[in-house]
Write a protein that holds these residues in place. Structure first.
Motif, short mmCIF file in Angstrom:
data_model
loop_
_atom_site.label_atom_id
_atom_site.label_comp_id
_atom_site.label_asym_id
_atom_site.label_seq_id
_atom_site.Cartn_x
_atom_site.Cartn_y
_atom_site.Cartn_z
N PHE A 211 -0.12 -8.78 -3.75
CA PHE A 211 -0.08 -9.21 -2.15
C PHE A 211 0.66 -8.02 -1.36
CE2 PHE A 211 2.54 -12.03 0.51
CZ PHE A 211 1.48 -12.28 1.64
N VAL A 212 1.88 -7.56 -2.05
CA VAL A 212 2.58 -6.51 -1.33
C VAL A 212 1.60 -5.38 -1.20
CG1 VAL A 212 4.58 -4.94 -1.61
CG2 VAL A 212 4.82 -7.15 -2.21
N ALA A 213 0.94 -4.94 -2.19
CA ALA A 213 -0.02 -3.91 -2.01
C ALA A 213 -0.96 -4.08 -0.89
CB ALA A 213 -0.83 -3.66 -3.33
N LEU A 214 -1.51 -5.28 -0.80
CA LEU A 214 -2.50 -5.39 0.40
C LEU A 214 -1.91 -5.53 1.51
CD1 LEU A 214 -5.46 -7.04 0.87
CD2 LEU A 214 -4.24 -8.92 1.08
N ARG A 223 -5.63 2.28 -2.24
CA ARG A 223 -5.47 1.08 -2.58
C ARG A 223 -5.44 0.69 -4.05
NH1 ARG A 223 -10.14 -2.24 0.54
NH2 ARG A 223 -8.86 -2.64 2.32
N THR A 224 -4.77 -0.14 -4.62
CA THR A 224 -4.53 -0.33 -6.05
C THR A 224 -5.73 -1.11 -6.62
OG1 THR A 224 -3.08 -2.16 -5.45
CG2 THR A 224 -2.15 0.18 -5.90
N LEU A 225 -5.53 -1.43 -8.05
CA LEU A 225 -6.72 -2.08 -8.67
C LEU A 225 -6.76 -3.47 -8.66
CD1 LEU A 225 -8.69 -1.10 -10.71
CD2 LEU A 225 -7.28 -1.72 -12.47
N PRO A 226 -5.58 -4.32 -8.39
CA PRO A 226 -5.75 -5.66 -7.94
C PRO A 226 -6.59 -5.90 -6.77
CG PRO A 226 -3.77 -5.36 -8.74
CD PRO A 226 -4.10 -3.97 -8.40
N ILE A 227 -6.58 -5.09 -5.92
CA ILE A 227 -7.18 -5.14 -4.42
C ILE A 227 -8.75 -5.01 -4.84
CG2 ILE A 227 -7.79 -4.46 -2.06
CD1 ILE A 227 -4.86 -3.59 -2.23
N VAL B 76 -12.57 -0.95 7.74
CA VAL B 76 -11.86 -1.13 6.40
C VAL B 76 -12.24 -2.54 5.85
CG1 VAL B 76 -9.59 -1.45 5.42
CG2 VAL B 76 -9.70 0.22 7.39
N ARG B 77 -12.79 -2.21 4.53
CA ARG B 77 -12.95 -3.46 3.99
C ARG B 77 -12.11 -4.30 3.18
NH1 ARG B 77 -17.22 -3.90 -1.04
NH2 ARG B 77 -17.37 -6.27 -1.26
N GLN B 78 -11.98 -5.50 3.44
CA GLN B 78 -10.84 -6.26 2.63
C GLN B 78 -11.50 -7.59 2.10
OE1 GLN B 78 -7.70 -5.63 2.85
NE2 GLN B 78 -7.46 -4.32 4.62
N PRO B 79 -10.84 -7.84 0.72
CA PRO B 79 -11.35 -9.05 0.13
C PRO B 79 -10.95 -10.26 0.93
CG PRO B 79 -9.16 -8.20 -0.90
CD PRO B 79 -9.45 -7.14 0.27
N HIS B 80 -11.73 -11.32 0.93
CA HIS B 80 -11.60 -12.44 1.78
C HIS B 80 -10.80 -13.54 0.88
CE1 HIS B 80 -11.98 -15.73 4.61
NE2 HIS B 80 -12.31 -16.33 3.66
N ALA B 87 -1.31 -11.32 4.94
CA ALA B 87 -0.99 -9.97 5.04
C ALA B 87 -1.18 -9.63 6.60
CB ALA B 87 -1.92 -9.17 3.98
N LEU B 88 -2.22 -10.18 7.30
CA LEU B 88 -2.39 -9.86 8.78
C LEU B 88 -1.57 -10.55 9.40
CD1 LEU B 88 -6.35 -10.72 9.00
CD2 LEU B 88 -5.22 -8.69 9.59
N ILE B 89 -0.76 -11.69 9.01
CA ILE B 89 0.15 -12.23 9.96
C ILE B 89 1.32 -11.62 9.84
CG2 ILE B 89 1.62 -14.28 10.48
CD1 ILE B 89 -0.78 -15.99 9.42
#
Lengths: 277, 420
Positions: A211-214, A223-227, B76-80, B87-89
């Protein structure tokens, strides 16, 4: 004697049962990585007839910048581990050996911060990181990881340091050494088991952190691996063989760290017989 | 020994880091705009899948940049997932959001409510371009009196039947209404492959049977969710579950719907276009032999649930006009058609579908349904309502509480959330 064997059988039966319960999902996971295109979770007969191959591992390793993120994570988690264990040890030492006003209060505040859920803290944390100009840098991540980690390791190591006999210090003092020498020559060597345990916790904690990394990291290249792992999970359809293959690669470093440090894992008795009488 | 291992580890880590030659320290987030050239850079966060990302980044964006040389797009690609929303908020709270976000349609009301989005209906030409969209996807951008985004792509779920079973039963037409479907199911003792009782999966059946969730203005659940029609709809579903016409894993297991409909264990499942679009060509051929799809049957005018993504402009964006230019362009025919090849359904109704349907016949049922889809209630509290709905459905299906009592209590809880 007979009773003894009977008891042993029961104990072993329980142990084996426990082993089966814990290891089956893991084996299922490993076997799933040998199946191609598992968009729905495969059934046991498919899983256990799969022929071992590394195709999915190869795909995953070359996909979504996985290799890059793996290295990023090694750097982030490595520095955070060393930082939080080392600083934690210094802090714990000061709590054990120094007296200063508000010591216990400060310690309780330390503990209090451990109890705040991450999701609540993220907005103020992000604001601080932003004001320091550390958004989208590893320094920002380290600050949060090490800052959070120090609290845990201080709490853990303080208890351990308190078991170190004070008399051992006197020998250093008599030879003209100071606190730094005591810390380095007495506390660190005698606390290897605790430091090893702490290192395992600190490493796996930051290695898995998502979460923090994201939130902090914006650049895809940083980016880090969990992402990367989450990236394999599609919004509508996920290829489970890829997700599992990626997860297996991701846990390897944690396993290696565990093997390196496990000999020290919760082992005590270094101070036994160190002081006469 | 430990110290040696520790230092070895540190050295290794730094060595590896050095080898990868990445920016760690010097990356002080340089402002991307106004550097040397006068190009305006806009950043878009998206959650496209692998193949979609490839087309978006390698084909769609270059095309745009060619047409609008003054604007540069940084994707920028993000996981959903839920964490992305948090994170966005948190980033928005210090004004560090991207210019454009491609977000799930159910997120929009929450972001609009938090005043994080710029109302695109304030742009002068909004009224002009509004007409190019299918109505339900466009409406998913409305919150209160303004529109906060443009629909980028859409989806819904179609009914996918096992072909062998359809032929064995000698069905001339696939069922149009929920009543027809249930008649077939009960007469021949077949199974409907519903994945779980969450709204995304069970609302099409609940609505299809005449159930209601909220008032037309989405302000109240009492009188709707606990109405006679809703109770009757839930009772019917529970009866089907108890008679074995729904998967036994419905409440906590994992009904392997994709496999079971192919194998004939389930008569029908409802699924989005990705059921086909993620497959290899060979597998699609096989699927054509094993399954047959049609619009989702319903007793009302609506068929199935609307999904998809909207493009929104963040309130803090410094490049509002450029961002608007880009999202407008994204909803024109060319980019919409390009992304369609990856299975992303267009929201622009002028996109020529005849040829696509000829090449990929399975899209037909989806395209036919888009106009008749229903929106999940566009309220900021949708996430919480989603949980309440699911939780009470589980309790009702497992027999812990009656349908009347369960829906009444759920309606009360939802009303508390919706109270101003």
């Amino acid at each position: 004697m007979k009773g003894n064997i009977f008891a042993k059988i029961i104990v072993y039966a329980f142990l084996i049962l426990g082993l089966v319960v814990f290891i089956t999902p893991f084996i299922y996971m490993v076997m799933t990585t040998f199946i191609g295109d598992a968009y729905s979770l495969p059934r046991p007969n498919e899983v256990f007839t799969a022929v071992p191959n590394l195709d999915n591992y190869e795909t995953v390793w070359n996909k979504n910048n996985f290799f890059r993120y793996f290295m990023n994570s090694l750097l982030v988690a490595g520095v955070a581990t060393v930082g939080s264990v080392f600083l934690g040890a210094l802090t714990a030492y000061s709590f054990v050996r120094f007296t200063f006003p508000g010591k216990e209060l400060l310690f309780r505040v330390f503990l209090f911060t451990m109890m705040i859920p991450l999701v609540l803290a993220i907005v103020p944390q992000f604001t601080v990181i932003k004001n320091l100009g550390l958004v989208n840098t590893y320094w920002g991540l380290w600050l949060l990881y090490i800052g959070g980690g120090v609290v845990g390791s201080t709490f853990f190591l303080r208890g351990f340091f308190e078991t170190v006999p004070k008399e051992l210090e006197e020998s250093i003092l008599m030879d003209g050494g100071g606190n730094w020498t005591i810390f380095r020559r007495i506390y660190l060597p005698l606390s290897k088991p605790a430091l090893g345990t702490m290192a395992i916790f600190a490493f796996s904690g930051t290695w898995d952190e998502y979460f923090v990394a994201l939130t902090i990291i914006k650049d895809e290249a940083m980016r880090t691996l969990p992402i990367a792992l989450m990236m394999f999970q599609g919004k509508y359809a996920s290829n489970w063989s890829w997700i599992f293959a990626a997860s297996i690669i991701a846990i390897l470093p944690v396993i290696i760290i565990y093997i390196v440090f496990q000999k020290k894992f919760v082992q005590s008795g270094h101070t036994d017989g160190a002081v006469k009488g | 020994m430990l110290r040696f291992q520790l230092s070895l580890f540190v050295v290794t880590v730094f060595f590896i880091a050095g080898c990868t030659n990445q920016r760690i320290i010097e990356n002080n987030d340089p402002e991307p705009i106004l550097k040397e050239d006068s190009k305006e850079q806009i950043e878009i966060w998206h959650t496209y899948s692998d193949e979609e990302t490839r087309i978006f980044e390698n084909e769609v964006i270059p095309l745009f940049e060619e047409e609008f040389p003054d604007i540069e797009i940084k994707p920028v690609r993000q996981p959903h997932n839920e964490q992305l929303m948090s994170a966005l908020i948190s980033r928005a709270s210090v004004n560090r959001t991207p210019d454009i976000i491609r977000m799930d349609i159910t997120w929009l009301p929450k972001f609009a409510d938090l005043k994080l989005l710029y109302p695109v209906s304030d742009f002068d030409d909004f009224e002009e371009i509004k007409d190019r969209f299918y109505l339900p996807p466009l409406e998913s951008n409305r919150y209160e009196d303004s529109y906060y985004g443009l629909p980028l792509n859409t989806n819904t779920k179609a009914a996918i039947y096992n072909r062998d079973t359809v032929e064995r039963l000698g069905l001339k037409d696939l069922p149009d209404t929920m009543d027809e479907l249930l008649e077939i199911i009960e007469e021949h003792n077949l199974t409907l492959g519903i994945s779980d009782v969450s709204p995304w999966n069970s609302l099409p059946y609940f609505y299809g049977l005449g159930g209601k969730l909220l008032s037309p203005q989405f302000t109240q659940a009492s009188g709707y969710f606990d109405s006679e029609e809703s109770v009757a709809a839930v009772k019917k579903l529970v009866q089907l579950y108890n008679n074995g016409n729904l998967p036994q894993e419905l409440l906590g297991g994992y009904p392997a719907t994709w496999q079971n409909v192919r194998a004939g264990k389930y008569f029908m499942i409802d699924e989005g276009p990705w059921f086909y679009s993620v497959r290899t060509m060979y597998d699609i051929k096989l699927l054509k032999e094993q399954t047959i799809s049609a619009p989702f049957p319903s007793n009302t005018v609506y068929t199935s649930v609307l999904g998809g993504e909207n493009a929104v402009i963040t309130r803090g964006s410094a490049h509002r006009e450029a961002a608007w230019t880009f999202i407008k362009w994204m909803t024109t025919e060319t980019p919409q058609r390009l992304l369609l090849t990856a299975g992303v359904l267009p929201t622009n109704k002028n996109v020529e579908m005849a040829k696509i349907v000829k090449d990929y016949p399975f899209y037909e049922s989806y395209i036919k349904s888009i106009d008749k889809t229903f929106l999940r209630p566009p309220v900021p509290e949708w996430n919480e309502i989603n949980s309440i709905y699911t939780e009470y459905f589980i309790r009702i299906f497992s027999g812990k509480i009656s349908a009347e009592e369960g829906l009444k209590r759920a309606a009360e809880e939802i009303d508390k959330l919706l109270a101003p």
